[in-house]
Design an enzyme around this catalytic site. Structure first.
Site, PDB file in Angstrom:
ATOM      1  N   GLU A 327       8.341  -2.194  -5.599  1.00 22.21           N
ATOM      2  CA  GLU A 327       6.880  -2.099  -5.510  1.00 22.21           C
ATOM      3  C   GLU A 327       6.353  -0.753  -5.976  1.00 22.21           C
ATOM      4  OE1 GLU A 327       5.163  -3.587  -1.824  1.00 22.21           O
ATOM      5  OE2 GLU A 327       5.195  -5.468  -2.918  1.00 22.21           O
ATOM      6  N   HIS A 348      33.031 -11.890  -3.648  1.00 23.75           N
ATOM      7  CA  HIS A 348      33.388 -13.282  -3.920  1.00 23.75           C
ATOM      8  C   HIS A 348      32.212 -14.094  -4.446  1.00 23.75           C
ATOM      9  CE1 HIS A 348      37.375 -12.931  -1.932  1.00 23.75           C
ATOM     10  NE2 HIS A 348      36.764 -11.872  -1.469  1.00 23.75           N
ATOM     11  N   LYS A 463      -3.007 -11.454  -3.615  1.00 27.38           N
ATOM     12  CA  LYS A 463      -3.789 -11.617  -2.385  1.00 27.38           C
ATOM     13  C   LYS A 463      -5.169 -12.196  -2.706  1.00 27.38           C
ATOM     14  CE  LYS A 463      -1.710  -8.042   0.564  1.00 27.38           C
ATOM     15  NZ  LYS A 463      -1.859  -6.749   1.220  1.00 27.38           N
TER      16      LYS A 463
HETATM   17  O1  PA5 Z   1       4.355  -1.296   0.628  1.00 22.77           O
HETATM   18  C1  PA5 Z   1       3.282  -1.838   0.820  1.00 22.77           C
HETATM   19  O2  PA5 Z   1       2.189  -1.239   0.760  1.00 22.77           O
HETATM   20  C2  PA5 Z   1       3.238  -3.300   1.173  1.00 22.77           C
HETATM   21  O3  PA5 Z   1       4.514  -3.857   1.186  1.00 22.77           O
HETATM   22  C3  PA5 Z   1       2.563  -3.502   2.524  1.00 22.77           C
HETATM   23  O4  PA5 Z   1       3.316  -2.861   3.508  1.00 22.77           O
HETATM   24  C4  PA5 Z   1       2.427  -5.001   2.841  1.00 22.77           C
HETATM   25  O5  PA5 Z   1       1.670  -5.624   1.834  1.00 22.77           O
HETATM   26  C5  PA5 Z   1       1.739  -5.193   4.173  1.00 22.77           C
HETATM   27  O6  PA5 Z   1       0.454  -4.636   4.178  1.00 22.77           O
HETATM   28  P1  PA5 Z   1      -0.312  -4.387   5.515  1.00 22.77           P
HETATM   29  O7  PA5 Z   1       0.443  -3.381   6.315  1.00 22.77           O
HETATM   30  O8  PA5 Z   1      -1.643  -3.856   5.101  1.00 22.77           O
HETATM   31  O9  PA5 Z   1      -0.417  -5.686   6.218  1.00 22.77           O
END
Ligand code: PA5
Length: 472
Positions: A327, A348, A463
């Site tokens: 990410e 394996h 989203k």
């Molecule tokens: O790294 C990130 O920003 C994301 O993986 C968020 O943690 C994830 O989308 C969850 O978001 P939130 O904490 O706003 O629910």
């Protein structure tokens, strides 16, 4: 405790003439790595100064870097009033009153806690009796999907709203969402909250004790927490993004509920911060890891980054890193693809490809130097049809060491670049170091590549589309 011993990074196995890099290549990027380190640390100052953040640096979520130092300093100055002191108090209260805790969160809001549980708790922790768990609650993770059967299954396990009569059937919710609006977590919270309310019966105040949110200082979850009357609410600090938040209340609260040593966890991170800032390239685990990974990608097209963990306890730690790297740097059609493997299990199922498939991989072993439990010998048997009496005195750690050595040798014979991270053990201090090392490495690599590691523009698209399809 890991006796404060630092983890090590050994890149020897990537120094290969045709398919790897040379020590000179690595020394050749030292100046760039130092510049990226300087920028990374300057960003911490910039964030705290409140100065203007250049557009290309937005969002600037650099506050995770000195957060462990700040949390510990605050705790040492005033135990009761500090955030860590309050987290420990909430954790103690929950440990005394419930036998199960459900952590609701997704992505960066749960993967660190899951990793900590698997690395630092005894194996099969949830299966042990309350006495064997030292009265620490079992922990489950939901709100990280919209999987009907998984949610129904967990609700059933929790009694489906049955009135709780004793600590053995009482449960609690930690709901973690920085934005407070993520649909998976929000939907699960609504469903689990309804059952928790039923299980509290006439005790109207209980819900406020049994729901502990970790969220921003405003938003839907924050408002909901106020309406429920939650006694304790924790904050995801400004300047700390989801996948960089494991050492904030996001990871510390579940860890403390599990009875983990959160001070050691933070001290491990502080030790890695010092090492990162002080050690020169060539002796710096963070800079060397970045230099090797970056060079192999640029020079050899090794854009698949395999984290090969040699302990089942580290699988979720690997998955936490997969998310962090994917990410943070998977942007602008760039960024390596992370993949966690667990060995010897995956020897394996995947090793054939890793040894003889495309030459697009860098393997980083994560090797644990000391196991939690006593070494288990193969043992002698009258039934020697399996011919194992030859190995009777060998232990599982002996077999693991042979597998690591044998696999590294095979990869080397095939000129497959392989580096080793040695963790002293899988206890809190070592895991704190590892978390901080990888978060720093991700930021340094982003700065080296000219990619802002902190934003997450792609996920916004998914989203928004999902909301549109649902008519929200
Ligand atoms: O790294 C990130 O920003 C994301 O993986 C968020 O943690 C994830 O989308 C969850 O978001 P939130 O904490 O706003 O629910």
């Amino acid at each position: 405790m890991s006796d404060g011993k630092l983890l090590t990074y050994d890149p020897t196995g990537v120094f290969l003439a045709e398919t790897g890099i040379s020590p000179e290549d690595l020394a050749g990027v030292a100046t760039q790595l130092e510049a990226a380190r300087t920028e990374t640390m300057a960003d911490v100052q910039l964030f705290h100064s409140g100065g203007t953040v250049p557009k290309e640096k937005e969002p600037l979520d650099s506050a995770f870097i000195d957060m462990p130092n700040r949390l510990l300093a605050e705790y040492r100055a005033d135990r009761d009033a500090s955030e860590l002191g309050r987290i420990l108090k909430t954790a103690e209260r929950l440990r005394e009153s419930v036998d199960r805790v459900v952590v609701l969160g997704i992505g960066g809001s749960y993967m660190g806690a899951r990793a900590l549980m698997d690395a630092c708790c005894e194996p099969y922790f949830n299966e042990l009796s309350r006495a064997d768990r030292g009265s620490r609650p079992r922990m489950y993770f939901e709100g990280n999907n919209v999987d009907n059967d998984a949610s129904q299954g967990l609700l059933r396990l929790l009694g489906n709203g049955k009135a709780a009569k004793s600590v053995d059937d009482r449960w609690a919710i930690l709901v973690i969402s920085k934005s407070g609006g993520t649909l998976e977590t929000a939907a699960a919270f609504r469903q689990f909250l309804a059952k928790l309310q039923c299980s509290c019966g006439d005790d109207a105040d209980a819900l406020g004790d049994l729901v502990v949110p970790v969220t921003g200082t405003s938003g839907r979850l924050f408002d909901l927490a106020g309406a429920i009357g939650c006694k304790d609410i924790y904050n995801v600090p400004d300047g700390v993004g989801g996948r960089f938040s494991v050492l904030s209340a996001v990871g510390l609260l579940p860890a403390a509920v599990l009875g983990l040593n959160v001070v050691q966890l933070l001290e491990g991170a502080v030790a890695m911060n010092e090492h990162f800032q002080q050690a020169s390239p060539g002796e710096n685990a963070v800079l060397d890891y970045v230099g090797v990974s970056h060079l192999l990608e640029e020079k050899r097209g090794a854009n698949i980054r395999i984290m090969s963990v040699w302990s089942k306890a580290l699988e979720a730690v690997g998955l936490w890193y997969d998310q962090l790297l994917a990410e943070s740097l998977g942007k602008a059609e760039r960024g390596a693809t992370p993949l966690t493997t667990v060995n010897t299990r995956d020897l394996h199922s995947r090793a054939q490809q890793h040894q003889e498939g495309r030459r697009d991989k860098l393997i980083t072993n994560v090797i644990v130097d000391n196991w939690r439990c006593d070494p288990l010998a193969v043992g002698h048997s009258e039934l020697n049809q399996d011919k194992l009496n030859d190995l009777a005195d060998k232990t599982l750690p002996d077999l693991m060491a042979a597998a690591i050595q044998g696999t590294n040798q095979a990869y080397r014979d095939d000129n497959r670049p392989t580096a080793d991270i040695h963790l002293p053990d899988t206890k809190e201090h070592a895991i704190g170091q590892f978390f901080q090392m990888m978060m720093l490495a991700t930021v340094v690599e982003g700065r080296l590549m000219g990619i802002n590691p902190y934003g997450q523009p792609g996920v916004e698209g998914y989203k928004n589309n999902m909301s549109r399809i649902l008519g929200r």
